[in-house]
Each structure stands twice: as C-alpha cells, then as structure tokens.
Scaffold this motif. Structure first.
Motif, PDB file in Angstrom:
ATOM      1  N   LEU A  17      45.007  32.122  38.584  1.00  0.00           N
ATOM      2  CA  LEU A  17      44.785  32.053  37.201  1.00  0.00           C
ATOM      3  C   LEU A  17      43.221  32.487  36.257  1.00  0.00           C
ATOM      4  O   LEU A  17      43.112  32.929  35.699  1.00  0.00           O
ATOM      5  CB  LEU A  17      45.706  31.027  36.659  1.00  0.00           C
ATOM      6  N   ASP A  18      42.122  31.648  36.739  1.00  0.00           N
ATOM      7  CA  ASP A  18      41.379  32.150  35.917  1.00  0.00           C
ATOM      8  C   ASP A  18      39.964  31.672  37.596  1.00  0.00           C
ATOM      9  O   ASP A  18      39.882  30.307  38.343  1.00  0.00           O
ATOM     10  CB  ASP A  18      40.827  29.921  36.248  1.00  0.00           C
ATOM     11  N   HIS A  53      33.924  41.144  41.634  1.00  0.00           N
ATOM     12  CA  HIS A  53      34.828  41.911  40.735  1.00  0.00           C
ATOM     13  C   HIS A  53      35.020  41.521  39.433  1.00  0.00           C
ATOM     14  O   HIS A  53      34.091  41.280  39.049  1.00  0.00           O
ATOM     15  CB  HIS A  53      35.824  40.984  41.563  1.00  0.00           C
ATOM     16  N   PRO A  54      35.111  42.760  39.003  1.00  0.00           N
ATOM     17  CA  PRO A  54      35.586  43.193  37.361  1.00  0.00           C
ATOM     18  C   PRO A  54      35.960  41.577  36.603  1.00  0.00           C
ATOM     19  O   PRO A  54      36.039  41.637  35.294  1.00  0.00           O
ATOM     20  CB  PRO A  54      35.973  44.162  37.275  1.00  0.00           C
ATOM     21  N   ALA A  55      37.329  40.863  37.481  1.00  0.00           N
ATOM     22  CA  ALA A  55      37.701  40.032  36.540  1.00  0.00           C
ATOM     23  C   ALA A  55      37.065  38.767  37.011  1.00  0.00           C
ATOM     24  O   ALA A  55      37.477  38.207  35.545  1.00  0.00           O
ATOM     25  CB  ALA A  55      38.956  39.560  38.153  1.00  0.00           C
ATOM     26  N   LEU A  56      35.964  38.827  37.045  1.00  0.00           N
ATOM     27  CA  LEU A  56      35.857  38.106  36.808  1.00  0.00           C
ATOM     28  C   LEU A  56      34.627  37.632  35.221  1.00  0.00           C
ATOM     29  O   LEU A  56      34.502  36.811  34.639  1.00  0.00           O
ATOM     30  CB  LEU A  56      34.072  37.863  37.685  1.00  0.00           C
ATOM     31  N   SER A  57      34.143  38.660  34.551  1.00  0.00           N
ATOM     32  CA  SER A  57      34.142  38.689  33.251  1.00  0.00           C
ATOM     33  C   SER A  57      35.007  39.391  32.326  1.00  0.00           C
ATOM     34  O   SER A  57      34.744  39.355  31.605  1.00  0.00           O
ATOM     35  CB  SER A  57      33.054  39.595  33.509  1.00  0.00           C
ATOM     36  N   PRO A  62      42.725  40.197  34.646  1.00  0.00           N
ATOM     37  CA  PRO A  62      43.724  41.549  35.024  1.00  0.00           C
ATOM     38  C   PRO A  62      44.994  41.148  35.994  1.00  0.00           C
ATOM     39  O   PRO A  62      44.110  40.417  36.882  1.00  0.00           O
ATOM     40  CB  PRO A  62      42.534  42.360  34.756  1.00  0.00           C
ATOM     41  N   LEU A  63      44.993  42.086  35.879  1.00  0.00           N
ATOM     42  CA  LEU A  63      46.780  41.923  37.188  1.00  0.00           C
ATOM     43  C   LEU A  63      45.732  42.469  38.643  1.00  0.00           C
ATOM     44  O   LEU A  63      45.940  41.957  39.659  1.00  0.00           O
ATOM     45  CB  LEU A  63      47.498  42.664  37.084  1.00  0.00           C
ATOM     46  N   SER A  64      44.651  43.686  38.018  1.00  0.00           N
ATOM     47  CA  SER A  64      44.283  43.446  39.540  1.00  0.00           C
ATOM     48  C   SER A  64      43.428  42.279  40.707  1.00  0.00           C
ATOM     49  O   SER A  64      43.207  42.892  41.597  1.00  0.00           O
ATOM     50  CB  SER A  64      43.046  44.816  39.344  1.00  0.00           C
ATOM     51  N   TRP A  65      43.485  41.561  39.975  1.00  0.00           N
ATOM     52  CA  TRP A  65      42.561  40.450  40.913  1.00  0.00           C
ATOM     53  C   TRP A  65      43.479  40.050  41.484  1.00  0.00           C
ATOM     54  O   TRP A  65      43.098  39.452  43.072  1.00  0.00           O
ATOM     55  CB  TRP A  65      42.397  39.318  39.122  1.00  0.00           C
ATOM     56  N   VAL A  66      45.039  39.544  40.862  1.00  0.00           N
ATOM     57  CA  VAL A  66      45.799  39.284  42.169  1.00  0.00           C
ATOM     58  C   VAL A  66      45.968  40.283  43.065  1.00  0.00           C
ATOM     59  O   VAL A  66      46.501  39.930  44.117  1.00  0.00           O
ATOM     60  CB  VAL A  66      47.246  39.013  41.467  1.00  0.00           C
ATOM     61  N   THR A  67      46.209  41.914  42.928  1.00  0.00           N
ATOM     62  CA  THR A  67      46.282  42.547  43.707  1.00  0.00           C
ATOM     63  C   THR A  67      45.621  42.652  44.724  1.00  0.00           C
ATOM     64  O   THR A  67      45.405  43.099  45.839  1.00  0.00           O
ATOM     65  CB  THR A  67      47.202  44.039  43.146  1.00  0.00           C
TER      66      THR A  67
END
Length: 389
Positions: A17-18, A53-57, A62-67
């Motif tokens: 989640l975070d 990973h882009p999800a860090l910022s 984004p859902l891509s962090w999980v997938t």
C-alpha cells in the motif's frame, strides 16, 4: 489466526500500500519471514525499491507496484498470484504501523532461529557422543553464540547471560544402553586407577570435576578420593568407605558399600590422564546436549521477549563454556579468548540505539527536579572578629 502469520501478512500489505514503508524496515531480512512466499515477496519489493520503481514517487500508488512485485517474486517461488497479493493488502489495518509489524516478524524470527540452532547443537552433541569426539558440538555451540550476538544486534539489546526466573522444563533424553554402559565402564576404570595410584589424582585434579561423571555415584567417589588425597590420608577400601559415611553418602543411598568395594578391588592398569580425557569428552557432549534442550525449551516459550530469550540462552551455554575450558586444559591447548563485546559499556552502538528507537516511541523527558540550595556555611557568613584595639 496465528499472530505471527497475521503480522507477516500485515507487514507485506503495508508495503504494497505504501512503498515508503520499506525505509523503516531496514533491520529486517527476507529470511526473517516464516513462509517462503513471504520471503520471496519481501525480497522482490526491496529489489524494486533499489531499482528505482516509479511507484516510489507516484501518488496514489499505481497497480504496477503490486503486479511487478508479484512477477519478480514469482521467479523464485511458485504459487504466488496477484489475488494473494491483494489479500495481503486487505490484511493490513494501518500501513503506518509497518514498523510495529516488522518488530513482530523479527521477534518470531528470533524465537525460530534460536530453536533451530539449538536443535542442530543437540544433534551434533549426540553424534559426537557416539563417535567419541567433541569437535562437532563445540563448533555448533560457536555458531549458536554468533547467531545470538547477531540477533541481539538486530533487536537492539546487550548480550549478557541472565538466569531465567524459572528454569525451563526439559524432557530428559534416554541414552542408548550400549553408550551408557560404555561411559559407566570408563568412569569405573578411572576410579579404580585413582584408588590404586593415589598420586595420579594430581594429574587430573586440575581439570576433572565430580560433575563431569555421568553417574552421580561415580562423581561422589571421585570427590571422596580427592578429599583423602588432599588431607594426605591413605586410600584403601576402608578409608574410602569411612569418608563416604562422613559425607552422608551411605545414609542417603547415594553410595553403597558394594560400589566402593568394586572400585577398590577392581584394579585396572591404565593412565589416569588418558582415562580422565575420555570422561571429559563425555562431559562435553552431555553438557552440550543439556544446554541445547534448555535453549530449545526457552525458544518455544512465546511469552519470552527476545532480549530475555537471548540472554537466557547465553546463560544456558555457561556450563558448556566451563567444560570446554577444562577440556582444552586437559589437552594442553590454550584457553579460549574472551568474546569481544558487542558495544562499549558506557556508550551504546548506533545500531542498538536505532533499533531501540524503532521499537518504541520516545517519551517526553520530565524536567529534572530543582536541586535544593546548599545551606550557608555559618563560618562563611560570620563577620570576621575584631582584634584587640
């Protein structure tokens, strides 16, 4: 639900989640997780973080962090699906509580790791007892001590042996009849040699103790022999029997006249020093097995805090350290070097401070109480006396 499993799921869910929560979990390692699928997923999440990973910022995450985490972990473990990853997200009550969940995971890993090392120590001790060696048990004991120090560093506690308030309850393991008979025979032959050659007591008295005998009666006979030799009294069947009576060993049933007669009449040729080393080898493996059973019982007690568990385990290894030192003295080897302290006594290490702060919330310090002012010295306020005019 198993509390440890719930903590692992909540921790991974908080990171899904975070992603920023990973920076607060630096003291955790993948092998601290009990389930292999959780180990693989935590490793994958760290790899994605390190790769930028882009999800860090991005916000929201984004859902891509999980997938992407599931895809990366799936390269090392089977059965992990995106559905399970979303169930981990649902299992997390509050992502901000990740450090607390991490503490729970680490606590479970400490108990599990110490129990596993204790099992290996017990297995090595039993194998050495059958083979007539001590190297395997002593090596596993060193590995266990190193693991305890590493776990103490991760948890943020000092390593110091502390006896438990209540000794752990252990189930005694019955020795194989052939092994027990062999040990008893070696001990009786040694006692016969010492009774026949009292001067040979000087060759073993420096490192052999009554507690090194597997048979308590044999240990008491050795104590009586040593007392007679120390007082310079002759040793034979009558004097040994009298010494046993003075110590109350006949009255309480510890010894019998037949046992003493068997020792004094069973004259055996041999070297007391060599036979003493045989008894010492048995003492080393027996003490290692006893310590291993005690440590495993401590590790299986979930009510023990990690710091208590580590220090109780070090205390349980104390008798083995003593026997090891005397074993090395019997073999003419150097005494083991004292363990290097993990931190200076007056200034805790930065790692320990960081771990302690991560486990607890600092409280606001109360202002120090005002110190009372010292009473004036009457001699200081008294005006100087006048001299005669």
């Amino acid at each position: 639900m198993n509390p440890l499993l719930a903590a692992e799921q909540a921790l991974l869910g908080s990171v899904l989640l975070d992603p920023g929560q990973l920076s607060r979990l630096d003291r955790l390692a993948p092998d601290h997780f009990h389930r292999p699928v959780h180990q693989a997923l935590f490793t994958a999440l760290r790899k994605l973080r390190n790769d930028g990973h882009p999800a860090l910022s991005e916000r929201p995450v984004p859902l891509s962090w999980v997938t992407d985490a599931v895809d990366e972990a799936g390269l090392h473990v089977r059965g992990l699906t995106t559905v399970y990853a979303h169930s981990l997200v649902s299992a997390c009550p509050r992502p901000a509580h990740a450090p607390v969940y991490g503490r729970m995971v680490l606590e479970g890993a400490i108990h599990r790791s110490i129990a596993e090392h204790a099992i290996r120590l017990h297995q090595a001790a039993r194998a050495d007892a059958l083979q007539g060696g001590v190297e395997g048990a002593l090596h596993r004991a060193d590995v266990l001590i190193g693991a305890l120090r590493d776990l103490a560093r991760r948890w943020g506690t000092e390593t110091r042996p502390v006896a438990p308030a209540t000794p752990p309850t252990t189930t005694p393991v019955a020795r194989q009849p052939a092994l027990a008979d062999r040990i008893a025979e070696d001990e009786q032959i040694l006692l016969a040699v010492l009774a026949e050659q009292p001067k040979s007591l000087d060759d073993v008295a420096g490192w052999l103790r009554p507690g090194d005998f597997a048979d308590r009666a044999h240990g008491q006979i050795y104590r009586c022999l040593g007392a007679l030799r120390h007082r310079g009294e002759p040793i034979d069947r009558i004097t040994l029997l009298w010494e046993a009576q003075r110590r109350g060993l006949l009255a309480d049933g510890t010894l019998s006249g037949d046992q003493l007669t068997a020792v004094c009449d069973g004259v055996e040729p041999g070297s007391a020093e060599r036979l003493g080393e045989v008894v010492m080898r048995s003492s080393v493996t027996r003490t290692a097995a006893t310590a291993a059973r005690a440590i495993r019982a401590l590790a299986e007690n979930d009510a023990l805090a990690p710091g208590q568990l580590i220090n109780h385990a070090l205390h349980a290894l104390g008798p083995l350290d003593d026997v090891r030192t005397r074993w090395q003295s019997a073999n003419g080897g150097p005494a083991p070097a004292p363990p290097a302290p993990t931190s200076t006594p007056n200034r805790p290490s930065s790692a320990r401070i960081h771990a302690a702060l991560a486990r607890s919330t600092p409280r606001s310090a109360a202002p120090p109480p005002a110190l009372p002012r010292p009473a004036p010295n009457p001699a200081a306020v008294r005006p100087p006396s006048r001299g005669p005019i």
